[in-house]
Enzyme design. Structure first.
Site, PDB file in Angstrom:
ATOM      1  N   LYS A  91       0.839  -1.208   0.000  1.00 18.30           N
ATOM      2  CA  LYS A  91       0.000   0.000   0.000  1.00 18.30           C
ATOM      3  C   LYS A  91       0.873   1.258   0.000  1.00 18.30           C
ATOM      4  CE  LYS A  91      -1.814   1.759   4.023  1.00 18.30           C
ATOM      5  NZ  LYS A  91      -1.555   3.207   4.213  1.00 18.30           N
ATOM      6  N   ASN A  92       1.837   1.310   0.913  1.00 18.49           N
ATOM      7  CA  ASN A  92       2.560   2.569   1.072  1.00 18.49           C
ATOM      8  C   ASN A  92       3.536   2.842  -0.066  1.00 18.49           C
ATOM      9  OD1 ASN A  92       1.024   3.173   3.255  1.00 18.49           O
ATOM     10  ND2 ASN A  92       2.549   2.588   4.796  1.00 18.49           N
ATOM     11  N   ARG A 139      -4.037  10.366   3.572  1.00 15.54           N
ATOM     12  CA  ARG A 139      -2.933  11.261   3.809  1.00 15.54           C
ATOM     13  C   ARG A 139      -1.955  11.342   2.624  1.00 15.54           C
ATOM     14  NH1 ARG A 139      -1.437  13.912   7.888  1.00 15.54           N
ATOM     15  NH2 ARG A 139       0.772  14.377   8.097  1.00 15.54           N
ATOM     16  N   CYS A 194      -5.132   8.425   8.875  1.00 16.10           N
ATOM     17  CA  CYS A 194      -5.403   7.819  10.181  1.00 16.10           C
ATOM     18  C   CYS A 194      -5.047   8.789  11.297  1.00 16.10           C
ATOM     19  CB  CYS A 194      -4.561   6.546  10.348  1.00 16.10           C
ATOM     20  SG  CYS A 194      -5.256   5.123   9.520  1.00 16.10           S
ATOM     21  N   ARG A 244       0.355  14.976  13.364  1.00 11.36           N
ATOM     22  CA  ARG A 244       1.118  14.580  12.171  1.00 11.36           C
ATOM     23  C   ARG A 244       1.497  15.838  11.384  1.00 11.36           C
ATOM     24  NH1 ARG A 244      -1.719   9.291   9.507  1.00 11.36           N
ATOM     25  NH2 ARG A 244       0.334   9.023   8.576  1.00 11.36           N
ATOM     26  N   PRO A 245       2.482  16.593  11.893  1.00 16.63           N
ATOM     27  CA  PRO A 245       2.856  17.838  11.212  1.00 16.63           C
ATOM     28  C   PRO A 245       3.498  17.575   9.852  1.00 16.63           C
ATOM     29  CG  PRO A 245       4.390  17.355  12.997  1.00 16.63           C
ATOM     30  CD  PRO A 245       3.318  16.319  13.074  1.00 16.63           C
ATOM     31  N   ILE A 246       3.541  18.620   8.990  1.00 17.22           N
ATOM     32  CA  ILE A 246       4.211  18.474   7.686  1.00 17.22           C
ATOM     33  C   ILE A 246       5.287  19.544   7.497  1.00 17.22           C
ATOM     34  CG2 ILE A 246       2.298  17.287   6.534  1.00 17.22           C
ATOM     35  CD1 ILE A 246       1.641  19.977   5.185  1.00 17.22           C
ATOM     36  N   ASP A 247       5.816  20.041   8.633  1.00 19.96           N
ATOM     37  CA  ASP A 247       6.822  21.106   8.569  1.00 19.96           C
ATOM     38  C   ASP A 247       8.053  20.710   7.756  1.00 19.96           C
ATOM     39  OD1 ASP A 247       6.956  19.340  10.923  1.00 19.96           O
ATOM     40  OD2 ASP A 247       8.828  20.380  11.353  1.00 19.96           O
ATOM     41  N   GLN A 248       8.452  19.444   7.810  1.00 22.12           N
ATOM     42  CA  GLN A 248       9.670  19.035   7.090  1.00 22.12           C
ATOM     43  C   GLN A 248       9.453  19.023   5.573  1.00 22.12           C
ATOM     44  OE1 GLN A 248      12.631  18.683   8.818  1.00 22.12           O
ATOM     45  NE2 GLN A 248      11.247  19.481  10.381  1.00 22.12           N
ATOM     46  N   ASP A 277       3.576   0.624  12.421  1.00 21.69           N
ATOM     47  CA  ASP A 277       2.306   0.100  11.898  1.00 21.69           C
ATOM     48  C   ASP A 277       2.006  -1.302  12.434  1.00 21.69           C
ATOM     49  OD1 ASP A 277       1.891   2.375  10.459  1.00 21.69           O
ATOM     50  OD2 ASP A 277       2.700   1.587   8.586  1.00 21.69           O
ATOM     51  N   ARG A 300      -9.387   0.249   3.621  1.00 22.68           N
ATOM     52  CA  ARG A 300      -8.455   1.203   3.003  1.00 22.68           C
ATOM     53  C   ARG A 300      -7.131   0.538   2.656  1.00 22.68           C
ATOM     54  NH1 ARG A 300      -6.847   5.716   6.624  1.00 22.68           N
ATOM     55  NH2 ARG A 300      -5.248   5.660   5.026  1.00 22.68           N
TER      56      ARG A 300
END
Ligand code: EPU
Length: 429
Positions: free
Chosen positions: A22-23, A93, A117, A122-126, A305, A397
């Site tokens: 999946k990923n 996501r 999920c 779950r920041p996205i600063d990077q 996971d 999913r």
């Protein structure tokens, strides 16, 4: 509203074939828009996240032909849009990988801030720091991330935290940047390597994927390609842990055992017999399970996971096990439901103490997210009596044919329609 009805006290036995990752699939699909030519993808898992991703691609103007259950051909041509819709993006996501790929192809992207999920913050600063270092201008307006760049230029970027998502997004954007990009302290997961192989087959020059430094020399033209997605190590690990937790005897097939070493090692620590062959792993429980401490880490550590199903396994081991979640803050969504089934677990911050050894009882339970959902199904298969599991849309999913594969191993699990009467504790909608 669909539920699973699960009857417990089964020992799983037989063979199960593992689907495509999946990923990896949800990283490779957005990368398709880097080319205008046709891309053929094989071993794509037939799961809702892949359906959502292909729907997004269609709405952007990519033409898609299905060539069987797990193979599709995609031709992006010139896209009609650079803004995926909120209705689709909020479902998963990984739709935020369109930030990197659309920025690379068109110098512009407008992507709603993603869902996914609920695993704590779950920041996205990077991701944003990296895009900015590559020369993109970033504006966040009304829940939408707007990126634009006249020209992306290679840069030296050091990630403050090891992030799979940021590594993927920056690989995508840097693939089309002028000159060399060096990404340091990146994620080393096999899905990153699969994406790098895919991009290299399209003509990119990406070196070092699978280590913590990736060097990328940007290119201007990406070509069509045929690519086979790697096996899903998390699905494989879920079945390995399910086999052990039900004290079964299962051969998990079509896997890359190297990707599963942390799980193999942990199972052996709990006394499970694990036989590794070139493309399969056999799990057999031949003696009582031993308690063991489990700590999650980025690859090659034990994957976060698999922490929820790993915890379920430890409820069957006689004695105290300590689980430490190092990747996400408070990823313990499964614990309250497991306690309702009689598990003895105490969470303190990032640590959970699991006092195993007493048997679980069937109960109405709610799957709060994908991996906790899979873990609760394992618990239901171990428990005394019947469990009704709601929230199974989370499981759809990410696991292809989950119940059919379990039934093939002897489980008693049935998908049923359920009208929520409001009388079932633990089933909040
Ligand atoms: N982080 C930051 N800033 C960022 C990005 C991440 O602080 O800009 C932090 C996160 O808060 C977290 C850690 O870094 O504490 C790792 O997060 P990462 O970015 O690696 O996670 P992700 O890319 O959002 C992917 C998988 C998840 C998996 C995690 C960790 C996909 C689509 N998702 O998420 O998979 O749990 O890596 O391995 O690849 C799942 O399949 O069920 C799933 C949730």
């Amino acid at each position: 509203m669909e539920n699973y009805l699960v009857n417990g006290k089964v020992k799983l036995s037989g063979n199960v074939k593992i689907s495509g990752s999946k990923n990896a699939a949800v990283a490779i699909l957005p990368a398709v828009v880097l080319t205008s030519e046709t891309v053929a993808l094989e071993n794509l898992p037939d799961i809702n996240d892949v359906r959502t991703m292909t729907k997004i691609l269609e709405t952007l103007g990519v033409s898609i032909r299905r060539r069987g259950r797990n193979t599709i051909e995609l031709t992006p041509g010139n896209l009609a849009k650079i803004a995926p819709s909120y209705e689709l993006v909020k479902k998963m996501r990984a739709s935020y990988y369109f930030m990197g790929s659309l920025l690379a192809r068109y110098g512009r992207a407008e992507v709603p801030i993603p869902g996914g999920c609920d695993l704590g913050p779950r920041p996205i600063d990077q991701h944003l720091k990296g895009f900015s270092a590559l020369g993109a201008e970033i504006n966040i307006e009304q829940g939408m991330i707007k990126l634009s760049a006249n020209k992306l230029v290679g840069a030296h970027i050091y990630l403050d935290v090891v992030s799979i998502g940021a590594t993927i997004n920056l690989m995508l954007a840097a693939s089309a940047a002028e000159g060399r990009t060096v990404l340091e302290n990146v994620a080393k997961e096999p899905e990153i390597v699969d994406l790098a192989n895919f991009l290299n087959a399209m003509g990119s020059s990406i070196k070092g994927a699978g280590t913590d430094v990736i060097r990328i020399d940007g290119i201007k033209k990406f070509s069509g390609v045929r690519h086979t997605v790697i096996p899903d190590r998390i699905e494989a690990g879920t079945f390995m842990l399910a086999a052990a937790a039900t004290k079964g005897n299962v051969s998990v097939e079509d896997v890359i055992p190297k990707h599963l070493e942390a799980i193999t090692a942990k199972l052996r620590e709990t006394g499970v017999k694990v036989i590794v062959e070139p493309e399969k792993i056999k799990i057999e429980v031949v003696k009582p399970l031993l308690p063991s401490d489990l700590k999650t880490f980025p690859y090659p550590g034990f994957p976060t996971d698999l922490q929820p199903p790993g915890m379920v396994l430890l409820t069957a081991a006689d004695g105290l096990s300590v689980v430490t979640e190092n990747v996400f803050d408070g990823r313990y969504n499964q614990v309250d439901e497991l306690k309702r089934m009689g598990a003895r677990i105490k969470v303190e911050g990032r640590t959970a103490l699991v006092e195993g050894g007493s048997s679980l009882q069937g109960a109405p339970i709610n799957a709060p997210d994908l991996r906790s959902g899979a873990a609760l199904i394992i618990a239901a298969m171990m428990a005394d009596g019947e469990s009704r599991v709601s929230g199974i849309e989370h499981i759809d999913r990410g696991y292809e044919n989950f119940e059919q594969k379990l039934v093939g191993l002897g489980a008693s699990i049935k998908r049923v329609n359920h009208i929520n009467s409001g009388q079932m504790p633990g089933n909040p909608e």
